[in-house]
Scaffold this motif. Structure first.
Motif, PDB file in Angstrom:
ATOM      1  N   LEU A 497      -7.723   4.922  -6.903  1.00  0.00           N
ATOM      2  CA  LEU A 497      -9.047   4.829  -6.454  1.00  0.00           C
ATOM      3  C   LEU A 497      -9.086   4.081  -4.918  1.00  0.00           C
ATOM      4  CD1 LEU A 497     -10.601   3.647  -9.645  1.00  0.00           C
ATOM      5  CD2 LEU A 497     -11.101   5.631  -8.520  1.00  0.00           C
ATOM      6  N   GLU A 498      -7.936   3.194  -4.823  1.00  0.00           N
ATOM      7  CA  GLU A 498      -7.878   2.631  -3.292  1.00  0.00           C
ATOM      8  C   GLU A 498      -7.379   3.552  -2.441  1.00  0.00           C
ATOM      9  OE1 GLU A 498      -5.560  -1.002  -1.030  1.00  0.00           O
ATOM     10  OE2 GLU A 498      -5.193  -0.686  -3.200  1.00  0.00           O
ATOM     11  N   THR A 499      -6.608   4.489  -2.678  1.00  0.00           N
ATOM     12  CA  THR A 499      -6.041   5.598  -1.831  1.00  0.00           C
ATOM     13  C   THR A 499      -7.120   6.510  -1.402  1.00  0.00           C
ATOM     14  OG1 THR A 499      -3.795   5.487  -2.691  1.00  0.00           O
ATOM     15  CG2 THR A 499      -4.419   7.464  -1.393  1.00  0.00           C
ATOM     16  N   HIS A 500      -7.976   6.962  -2.652  1.00  0.00           N
ATOM     17  CA  HIS A 500      -9.007   7.924  -2.481  1.00  0.00           C
ATOM     18  C   HIS A 500     -10.256   7.275  -1.721  1.00  0.00           C
ATOM     19  CE1 HIS A 500     -11.056  11.361  -4.021  1.00  0.00           C
ATOM     20  NE2 HIS A 500     -12.569  10.743  -4.146  1.00  0.00           N
ATOM     21  N   SER A 501     -10.430   6.002  -1.954  1.00  0.00           N
ATOM     22  CA  SER A 501     -11.766   5.471  -1.133  1.00  0.00           C
ATOM     23  C   SER A 501     -11.441   5.332   0.350  1.00  0.00           C
ATOM     24  CB  SER A 501     -12.092   4.030  -1.764  1.00  0.00           C
ATOM     25  OG  SER A 501     -12.997   3.413  -1.078  1.00  0.00           O
ATOM     26  N   SER A 502      -9.990   4.743   0.702  1.00  0.00           N
ATOM     27  CA  SER A 502      -9.897   4.608   1.948  1.00  0.00           C
ATOM     28  C   SER A 502      -9.786   5.995   2.835  1.00  0.00           C
ATOM     29  CB  SER A 502      -8.399   4.003   2.053  1.00  0.00           C
ATOM     30  OG  SER A 502      -7.459   4.830   1.563  1.00  0.00           O
ATOM     31  N   LEU A 503      -9.158   6.778   1.902  1.00  0.00           N
ATOM     32  CA  LEU A 503      -9.193   8.491   2.535  1.00  0.00           C
ATOM     33  C   LEU A 503     -10.399   9.014   2.997  1.00  0.00           C
ATOM     34  CD1 LEU A 503      -7.501  10.631   3.787  1.00  0.00           C
ATOM     35  CD2 LEU A 503      -7.079  11.415   1.339  1.00  0.00           C
ATOM     36  N   ALA A 504     -11.538   8.796   2.105  1.00  0.00           N
ATOM     37  CA  ALA A 504     -12.872   9.243   2.027  1.00  0.00           C
ATOM     38  C   ALA A 504     -13.510   8.877   3.237  1.00  0.00           C
ATOM     39  CB  ALA A 504     -13.547   9.031   0.741  1.00  0.00           C
ATOM     40  N   GLN A 505     -13.132   7.286   3.419  1.00  0.00           N
ATOM     41  CA  GLN A 505     -13.747   6.741   4.498  1.00  0.00           C
ATOM     42  C   GLN A 505     -13.015   7.121   5.814  1.00  0.00           C
ATOM     43  OE1 GLN A 505     -13.241   2.376   3.970  1.00  0.00           O
ATOM     44  NE2 GLN A 505     -14.563   2.399   2.138  1.00  0.00           N
ATOM     45  N   GLU A 506     -11.980   7.308   5.924  1.00  0.00           N
ATOM     46  CA  GLU A 506     -11.382   7.936   7.206  1.00  0.00           C
ATOM     47  C   GLU A 506     -11.727   9.446   7.318  1.00  0.00           C
ATOM     48  OE1 GLU A 506      -7.005   7.504   8.926  1.00  0.00           O
ATOM     49  OE2 GLU A 506      -7.162   7.395   6.971  1.00  0.00           O
ATOM     50  N   LEU A 507     -11.883  10.208   6.304  1.00  0.00           N
ATOM     51  CA  LEU A 507     -12.353  11.738   6.468  1.00  0.00           C
ATOM     52  C   LEU A 507     -13.919  11.549   6.944  1.00  0.00           C
ATOM     53  CD1 LEU A 507     -10.946  13.697   3.643  1.00  0.00           C
ATOM     54  CD2 LEU A 507     -10.533  14.060   5.872  1.00  0.00           C
ATOM     55  N   ALA A 508     -14.646  10.588   6.489  1.00  0.00           N
ATOM     56  CA  ALA A 508     -16.152  10.505   6.685  1.00  0.00           C
ATOM     57  C   ALA A 508     -16.211  10.113   8.518  1.00  0.00           C
ATOM     58  CB  ALA A 508     -16.783   9.420   5.851  1.00  0.00           C
ATOM     59  N   THR A 509     -15.327   9.448   8.919  1.00  0.00           N
ATOM     60  CA  THR A 509     -15.212   9.180  10.426  1.00  0.00           C
ATOM     61  C   THR A 509     -14.964  10.171  11.439  1.00  0.00           C
ATOM     62  OG1 THR A 509     -12.970   8.114  10.494  1.00  0.00           O
ATOM     63  CG2 THR A 509     -14.974   6.695   9.651  1.00  0.00           C
ATOM     64  N   ILE A 510     -14.460  11.246  10.799  1.00  0.00           N
ATOM     65  CA  ILE A 510     -13.735  12.184  11.820  1.00  0.00           C
ATOM     66  C   ILE A 510     -14.835  12.804  12.548  1.00  0.00           C
ATOM     67  CG2 ILE A 510     -14.045  14.208  10.503  1.00  0.00           C
ATOM     68  CD1 ILE A 510     -11.141  14.836  11.283  1.00  0.00           C
ATOM     69  N   GLY A 511     -16.179  12.726  11.991  1.00  0.00           N
ATOM     70  CA  GLY A 511     -17.163  13.444  12.648  1.00  0.00           C
ATOM     71  C   GLY A 511     -18.379  12.500  13.186  1.00  0.00           C
ATOM     72  N   ALA A 512     -17.886  10.991  13.279  1.00  0.00           N
ATOM     73  CA  ALA A 512     -18.489  10.093  13.692  1.00  0.00           C
ATOM     74  C   ALA A 512     -18.727  10.064  15.178  1.00  0.00           C
ATOM     75  CB  ALA A 512     -18.148   8.638  13.241  1.00  0.00           C
ATOM     76  N   GLY A 513     -20.011  10.013  15.749  1.00  0.00           N
ATOM     77  CA  GLY A 513     -20.331  10.064  17.166  1.00  0.00           C
ATOM     78  C   GLY A 513     -20.331  11.523  17.750  1.00  0.00           C
ATOM     79  N   LEU A 514     -20.220  12.311  16.909  1.00  0.00           N
ATOM     80  CA  LEU A 514     -20.356  14.021  17.325  1.00  0.00           C
ATOM     81  C   LEU A 514     -21.692  14.745  16.974  1.00  0.00           C
ATOM     82  CD1 LEU A 514     -16.604  15.004  16.333  1.00  0.00           C
ATOM     83  CD2 LEU A 514     -17.130  14.215  18.667  1.00  0.00           C
ATOM     84  N   ILE A 515     -22.015  15.359  17.891  1.00  0.00           N
ATOM     85  CA  ILE A 515     -23.051  16.194  17.456  1.00  0.00           C
ATOM     86  C   ILE A 515     -22.700  17.480  16.924  1.00  0.00           C
ATOM     87  CG2 ILE A 515     -25.157  17.574  18.223  1.00  0.00           C
ATOM     88  CD1 ILE A 515     -25.164  15.615  20.831  1.00  0.00           C
ATOM     89  N   LEU A 516     -23.053  17.456  15.482  1.00  0.00           N
ATOM     90  CA  LEU A 516     -22.281  18.779  14.547  1.00  0.00           C
ATOM     91  C   LEU A 516     -23.698  19.728  14.123  1.00  0.00           C
ATOM     92  CD1 LEU A 516     -19.888  16.405  12.753  1.00  0.00           C
ATOM     93  CD2 LEU A 516     -19.333  18.044  14.519  1.00  0.00           C
ATOM     94  N   PRO A 517     -23.151  20.785  13.384  1.00  0.00           N
ATOM     95  CA  PRO A 517     -24.167  21.592  12.931  1.00  0.00           C
ATOM     96  C   PRO A 517     -25.077  20.877  11.911  1.00  0.00           C
ATOM     97  CG  PRO A 517     -21.992  22.854  13.176  1.00  0.00           C
ATOM     98  CD  PRO A 517     -21.819  21.386  13.612  1.00  0.00           C
ATOM     99  N   GLY A 518     -26.412  21.374  12.006  1.00  0.00           N
ATOM    100  CA  GLY A 518     -27.080  20.809  11.174  1.00  0.00           C
ATOM    101  C   GLY A 518     -27.791  19.423  11.656  1.00  0.00           C
TER     102      GLY A 518
END
Length: 539
Positions: A497-518
């Motif tokens: 769960l710790e690995t899953h949660s930290s990876l999910a947080q890291e993936l969620a930041t890959i689009g942070a600060g970007l203007i994306l479709p939608g």
């Protein structure tokens, strides 16, 4: 499902409407969810040439005919017109035969004869578009299993060129070419999901001979003469179509890459839902596609602008993805583990399972078993045997669908007559048996042919009821098994769960600060440009 209305300025024949009505019933049965996006944005004036990739065999044109308003004219390989049942259907649907080299090499004539027939086809389809009609074509020319559009032929561009010239000569409105996005969760399996998305019409460059038109090279002029200008124009349109089809169908190099984008999208959604930033539970398919489009655009943008960080995240994600597959878990199944292993959750799922099974053990499932299992097993046997041939794998869904349409009604008729006689005929031995039933004694009082007719209609109805009950029972059973599995002490839950949660947080930041479709301030790219190329950072 609510379908778009046909345009008032383009009449649709009664024969086409009848075929489309059957088509819609088949598609609503084959797919459990059909999402249509931006159907209402189609141009009101001028003919339309629809283009898309071809991953689903005959299911692709059937879906397009089902979803797109108005009467569609298709180009289909000429060998389909020779088949006993399919040939009549494609003719009634208004399809036109195209002669492919691989189909005519050993059958009907020379290369020159084939080219002449296809030239006539291009003119015929071009005339239809010029007159305001709607034509659908698959520029690849073949159905396939690749995760991206394969090499495009120039047929679509040649049709468009002829249509524009013809429309100008006749004083008609300018025709359009509209790329479509076709997205399947699995086009070859029963009860999957699909989305058809309408994209903006492609810009039309100046025609050959006009200022600013695509120019041929000197070598092309020497080889093709005056035709070189038309060929250069068609090549430019085909290249633009290829880039736009890659974008709107979210093309990837491999199916593994495509699956990874979807897995990342699911993980990000589950993470955002846990923070109450997104709705919990599975998304409608069109919204899920928008999510995968956002992930794809952000991932490709970061791969160019921050390659080292992106590669590190991808490596960790692939390793975690492999671990989850070995354990048999999915993202949304482990994030709320405490709730899933609670006694309340286990009791609820057990109650749902018992309720579904109790109904399935009655007349519903007996009807489904007798009416559906034998033709299903026959269809499965035939398609599995044909699927061993590599050339048939890209049309597995088509074969399953058409075999089902053929075999099921035949089987229903064959068994309805003897069962109707057995239940209601005075000469049947069943009349001497007192059965603990309400329905059968009632049927025994009516003529056996009428009973056979009632039973004939009961087979498809019972199959539909059974599908719903089976889906409910399957979900409950899976939830029960998952609940006991999540209680297992064989998995190091804290570490997972710790690995899953930290990876999910890291993936969620890959689009942070970007203007994306939608996003509200997102601007769709010009045709021929991929999403990631217009992604911008927020100020």
């Amino acid at each position: 499902m609510d379908w778009a209305e046909d345009p008032a300025n383009f009449p649709v024949s009664k024969g086409y409407k009848r075929i489309r009505r059957i088509n819609r019933a088949l598609m609503e049965t084959w797919f459990r969810e059909i999402a249509l996006v931006d159907i209402d944005t189609l141009p009101d004036e001028g003919g339309i040439l629809f283009t898309t990739w071809h991953p689903g065999g005959m299911i692709d044109p059937m879906l397009m005919m089902t979803a797109i308003p108005g009467s569609l004219t298709f180009a289909a390989k000429h060998t389909l017109f020779k088949l006993p049942i399919i040939g009549r259907v494609v003719r009634a649907a208004g399809a036109k035969p195209v002669h492919r080299a691989q189909d005519t090499a050993s059958t009907d004539g020379t290369e020159g004869n084939r080219s002449a027939k296809n030239s006539n086809l291009i003119e015929s389809l071009g005339d239809a578009v010029a007159a305001g009609g709607r034509v659908a074509i698959f520029p690849e020319g073949v159905t396939h299993l690749e995760p991206h559009p394969v090499r495009l032929r120039t047929g679509a561009a040649r049709i468009l060129l002829h249509a524009i010239k013809k429309a100008r000569d006749d004083g008609e409105s300018q025709p359009h070419v509209v790329p479509l996005g076709l997205h399947y969760s699995d086009q070859h399996r029963f009860r999957e999901r699909v989305s058809l998305q309408v994209n903006q019409p492609l810009p039309i460059p100046p025609l050959p001979g006009e200022e600013g038109a695509p120019a041929p090279t000197n070598e092309e002029i020497e080889e093709f003469g005056e035709q070189a200008h038309d060929r250069a124009w068609c090549a430019a349109i085909t290249k633009l179509l290829k880039m736009e089809m890659n974008r709107c169908n979210q093309a990837q190099e491999t199916w593994e890459d495509r699956e990874l984008v979807w897995r990342a999208r699911r993980m990000i959604h589950v993470h955002r839902a846990s923070e109450n930033k997104a709705p919990k539970g599975p998304l409608p398919y069109d919204q899920a596609l928008l999510g995968s489009r956002r992930v794809r655009a952000a991932w490709q943008y970061q791969s160019v602008n921050d390659a080292e960080r992106t590669q590190q995240i991808e490596s960790k994600f692939r390793d975690h993805h492999e671990d989850m597959n070995k354990l048999g878990f999915r993202s949304w199944e482990i994030t709320n583990r405490e709730e899933r292993i609670s006694k309340r959750s286990l009791f609820k799922n057990f109650a749902y399972w018992i309720w579904s099974i109790s109904w399935m053990l009655g007349v519903v499932s007996w009807g489904a078993v007798i009416g559906s299992i034998p033709p299903y097993m026959f269809t499965r046997l035939v398609t599995n045997k044909l699927g061993k041939n590599e050339s048939n794998k890209s049309i597995m869904g088509t074969m399953k669908l058409f075999l089902s349409v053929l075999i099921y009604p035949i089987w229903w008729i064959l068994i309805s007559l003897p069962i109707g006689w057995f239940i209601s005929s005075p000469n049947s031995s069943l009349q001497d048996v007192n059965l603990p039933s309400i329905i059968i004694p009632m049927l025994a009082e009516i003529p056996w042919l009428l009973t056979a007719l009632i039973v004939l209609f009961w087979w498809p109805l019972s199959a539909r009821f059974h599908l719903k009950l089976y889906a409910r029972a399957s979900r409950s059973w899976r939830a029960l098994r998952l609940g006991f599995k999540l209680r297992s002490g064989d998995v190091e839950w804290d570490a997972l769960l710790e690995t899953h949660s930290s990876l999910a947080q890291e993936l969620a930041t890959i689009g942070a600060g970007l203007i994306l479709p939608g996003d509200p301030d997102w601007v769709n790219p010009e045709p021929g440009i991929d999403d990631w190329q217009v992604v911008q950072t927020r100020p």
